[in-house]
Scaffold this motif. Sequence first.
Motif, PDB file in Angstrom:
ATOM      1  N   LYS A   1      35.810 -62.003  16.103  1.00 12.65           N
ATOM      2  CA  LYS A   1      35.354 -63.291  16.771  1.00 12.65           C
ATOM      3  C   LYS A   1      34.931 -64.495  15.685  1.00 12.65           C
ATOM      4  N   ASP A   2      34.458 -64.066  14.675  1.00 14.03           N
ATOM      5  CA  ASP A   2      34.181 -65.049  13.703  1.00 14.03           C
ATOM      6  C   ASP A   2      35.267 -65.684  12.986  1.00 14.03           C
ATOM      7  N   LEU A   3      36.367 -64.944  12.816  1.00 11.89           N
ATOM      8  CA  LEU A   3      37.854 -65.489  12.222  1.00 11.89           C
ATOM      9  C   LEU A   3      38.523 -65.837  13.323  1.00 11.89           C
ATOM     10  N   LYS A   4      38.089 -65.723  14.760  1.00  8.31           N
ATOM     11  CA  LYS A   4      39.155 -66.575  15.624  1.00  8.31           C
ATOM     12  C   LYS A   4      40.615 -65.790  15.716  1.00  8.31           C
ATOM     13  N   GLY A   5      40.629 -64.772  15.751  1.00 15.74           N
ATOM     14  CA  GLY A   5      41.903 -63.761  15.830  1.00 15.74           C
ATOM     15  C   GLY A   5      42.667 -63.837  14.545  1.00 15.74           C
ATOM     16  N   GLU A   6      42.204 -63.987  13.286  1.00 15.07           N
ATOM     17  CA  GLU A   6      42.880 -63.773  12.178  1.00 15.07           C
ATOM     18  C   GLU A   6      42.731 -62.319  11.706  1.00 15.07           C
ATOM     19  N   TYR A   7      41.604 -61.716  12.371  1.00 14.91           N
ATOM     20  CA  TYR A   7      41.299 -60.261  11.960  1.00 14.91           C
ATOM     21  C   TYR A   7      41.865 -59.255  12.958  1.00 14.91           C
ATOM     22  N   GLY A   8      42.776 -58.913  12.820  1.00 10.46           N
ATOM     23  CA  GLY A   8      43.688 -57.861  13.892  1.00 10.46           C
ATOM     24  C   GLY A   8      42.993 -56.103  13.774  1.00 10.46           C
ATOM     25  N   PHE A   9      43.906 -55.635  14.208  1.00 10.64           N
ATOM     26  CA  PHE A   9      43.762 -54.080  14.417  1.00 10.64           C
ATOM     27  C   PHE A   9      44.260 -53.509  12.762  1.00 10.64           C
ATOM     28  N   ALA A  10      45.205 -54.245  12.343  1.00  8.51           N
ATOM     29  CA  ALA A  10      45.806 -53.760  11.033  1.00  8.51           C
ATOM     30  C   ALA A  10      44.565 -53.793  10.019  1.00  8.51           C
ATOM     31  N   GLU A  11      44.181 -55.177   9.881  1.00  7.06           N
ATOM     32  CA  GLU A  11      43.136 -55.359   9.121  1.00  7.06           C
ATOM     33  C   GLU A  11      41.740 -54.838   9.102  1.00  7.06           C
ATOM     34  N   SER A  12      41.341 -54.544  10.422  1.00 10.66           N
ATOM     35  CA  SER A  12      40.380 -53.539  10.806  1.00 10.66           C
ATOM     36  C   SER A  12      40.527 -52.198  10.381  1.00 10.66           C
ATOM     37  N   LYS A  13      41.697 -51.618  10.665  1.00 15.70           N
ATOM     38  CA  LYS A  13      42.029 -50.235  10.094  1.00 15.70           C
ATOM     39  C   LYS A  13      41.874 -50.058   8.785  1.00 15.70           C
ATOM     40  N   LEU A  14      42.449 -51.145   7.944  1.00 17.32           N
ATOM     41  CA  LEU A  14      42.583 -50.956   6.461  1.00 17.32           C
ATOM     42  C   LEU A  14      40.881 -51.038   6.031  1.00 17.32           C
ATOM     43  N   ASP A  15      40.093 -51.893   6.674  1.00 18.43           N
ATOM     44  CA  ASP A  15      38.864 -52.036   6.257  1.00 18.43           C
ATOM     45  C   ASP A  15      37.996 -50.811   6.362  1.00 18.43           C
ATOM     46  N   PHE A  16      38.446 -50.226   7.505  1.00 16.00           N
ATOM     47  CA  PHE A  16      37.602 -48.833   7.885  1.00 16.00           C
ATOM     48  C   PHE A  16      38.008 -47.796   6.812  1.00 16.00           C
ATOM     49  N   ARG A  17      39.499 -47.542   6.594  1.00 18.53           N
ATOM     50  CA  ARG A  17      39.866 -46.619   5.377  1.00 18.53           C
ATOM     51  C   ARG A  17      39.272 -46.837   4.026  1.00 18.53           C
ATOM     52  N   VAL A  18      39.381 -48.212   3.754  1.00 15.78           N
ATOM     53  CA  VAL A  18      38.925 -48.230   2.310  1.00 15.78           C
ATOM     54  C   VAL A  18      37.277 -48.205   2.266  1.00 15.78           C
ATOM     55  N   GLY A  19      36.618 -48.250   3.383  1.00 19.90           N
ATOM     56  CA  GLY A  19      35.189 -48.161   3.345  1.00 19.90           C
ATOM     57  C   GLY A  19      34.910 -46.615   3.316  1.00 19.90           C
ATOM     58  N   TYR A  20      35.583 -45.972   4.101  1.00 23.07           N
ATOM     59  CA  TYR A  20      35.170 -44.347   4.377  1.00 23.07           C
ATOM     60  C   TYR A  20      35.866 -43.601   3.032  1.00 23.07           C
ATOM     61  N   VAL A  21      36.977 -43.920   2.522  1.00 23.87           N
ATOM     62  CA  VAL A  21      37.323 -43.359   1.381  1.00 23.87           C
ATOM     63  C   VAL A  21      36.388 -43.604   0.157  1.00 23.87           C
ATOM     64  N   ALA A  22      35.941 -44.943   0.038  1.00 24.03           N
ATOM     65  CA  ALA A  22      35.152 -45.331  -1.185  1.00 24.03           C
ATOM     66  C   ALA A  22      33.624 -44.705  -0.810  1.00 24.03           C
ATOM     67  N   ALA A  23      33.364 -44.375   0.446  1.00 25.95           N
ATOM     68  CA  ALA A  23      32.063 -43.778   0.553  1.00 25.95           C
ATOM     69  C   ALA A  23      32.159 -42.106   0.225  1.00 25.95           C
ATOM     70  N   ALA A  24      33.377 -41.773   0.653  1.00 31.23           N
ATOM     71  CA  ALA A  24      33.675 -40.159   0.102  1.00 31.23           C
ATOM     72  C   ALA A  24      33.889 -39.964  -1.175  1.00 31.23           C
ATOM     73  N   LEU A  25      34.401 -41.147  -1.943  1.00 35.46           N
ATOM     74  CA  LEU A  25      34.552 -40.687  -3.445  1.00 35.46           C
ATOM     75  C   LEU A  25      33.130 -40.931  -4.087  1.00 35.46           C
ATOM     76  N   LEU A  26      32.266 -41.782  -3.586  1.00 36.07           N
ATOM     77  CA  LEU A  26      30.927 -42.067  -4.289  1.00 36.07           C
ATOM     78  C   LEU A  26      30.201 -40.835  -3.806  1.00 36.07           C
ATOM     79  N   ALA A  27      30.456 -40.242  -2.765  1.00 35.32           N
ATOM     80  CA  ALA A  27      29.706 -39.012  -2.408  1.00 35.32           C
ATOM     81  C   ALA A  27      30.080 -37.865  -3.483  1.00 35.32           C
ATOM     82  N   VAL A  28      31.242 -37.921  -3.911  1.00 36.90           N
ATOM     83  CA  VAL A  28      31.774 -36.728  -4.755  1.00 36.90           C
ATOM     84  C   VAL A  28      31.001 -36.866  -6.286  1.00 36.90           C
ATOM     85  N   ILE A  29      31.316 -38.242  -6.519  1.00 36.36           N
ATOM     86  CA  ILE A  29      30.976 -38.778  -8.063  1.00 36.36           C
ATOM     87  C   ILE A  29      29.534 -38.236  -8.028  1.00 36.36           C
ATOM     88  N   PHE A  30      28.596 -38.924  -7.035  1.00 31.75           N
ATOM     89  CA  PHE A  30      27.153 -38.514  -7.086  1.00 31.75           C
ATOM     90  C   PHE A  30      26.676 -37.046  -7.190  1.00 31.75           C
TER      91      PHE A  30
END
Length: 258
Positions: free
Chosen positions: A138-167
Amino acid sequence: PLFLVLFLFLTFASMFSLQAVVTLITAAVIENVFHFKIPIGYLSVAVLSICSLILFLGHYNLLDKAIKPIIIALFLSTLTALGFALFQNVDSAQVASTVEFSLSSKTDFLFLVAFLGWMPCPLDCVVWNSVWSVRKQKDLKGEYGFAESKLDFRVGYVAAALLAVIFLMLGNFIFYQNNIALNSKAVPFIGSFLSIYTSQFGVLAFYVIAVAVLLTMFSTVITCLDAFPRILSRSFNILSEHYKGKKINEGRAYNYFL
């Protein structure tokens, strides 16, 4: 609606204790790093007040802009701390006993359930991510679509998983292999945690791991503090539409829940 009500029940059952724990640990980190000599309860209130003020003034936009540099700094500082541990060549022979895990053990099984439910992040974090994605779209008025959302989710989840392993690796190299028991109370726990890094790797390591832990906990506090009111306001809006046929003001509800 039934499943949404069940989800709300689970949210109510966990949100107060979760927010309290992450805030208490953050306050303990701040006390050990800056030595304010303020009672931990008052310091926790100060942390919550500052985070609430940030969300009141900036809402999602400020959180979205702030969280990315925080996560990058967290990842780099944590990776550096792991580098200190790896090059220290801790002697694995110092381990006094062998730990065994068994699914037939009630304690071990319950720990596994809790671990799978929280690592690398809580299961309901998927719902949080969806709500944030809709708001960002809504904030980006259509510039943030499914592909961008999926990429954000994957990057965030993988980063969280890697941090869990590192800790987990840091815990093994620093505490387990040295047979070190940590205090169960927040302030002494963090104090012991940071002092062990200092004794093992020097003063520089203290600042590296202190920054990593502080960024970890501060970002966790502000993320949870934004997620719960956002989830509650959205859920009550859906229920109001379903049962009463009218919407509620989610922005106003967010502020009330916050």
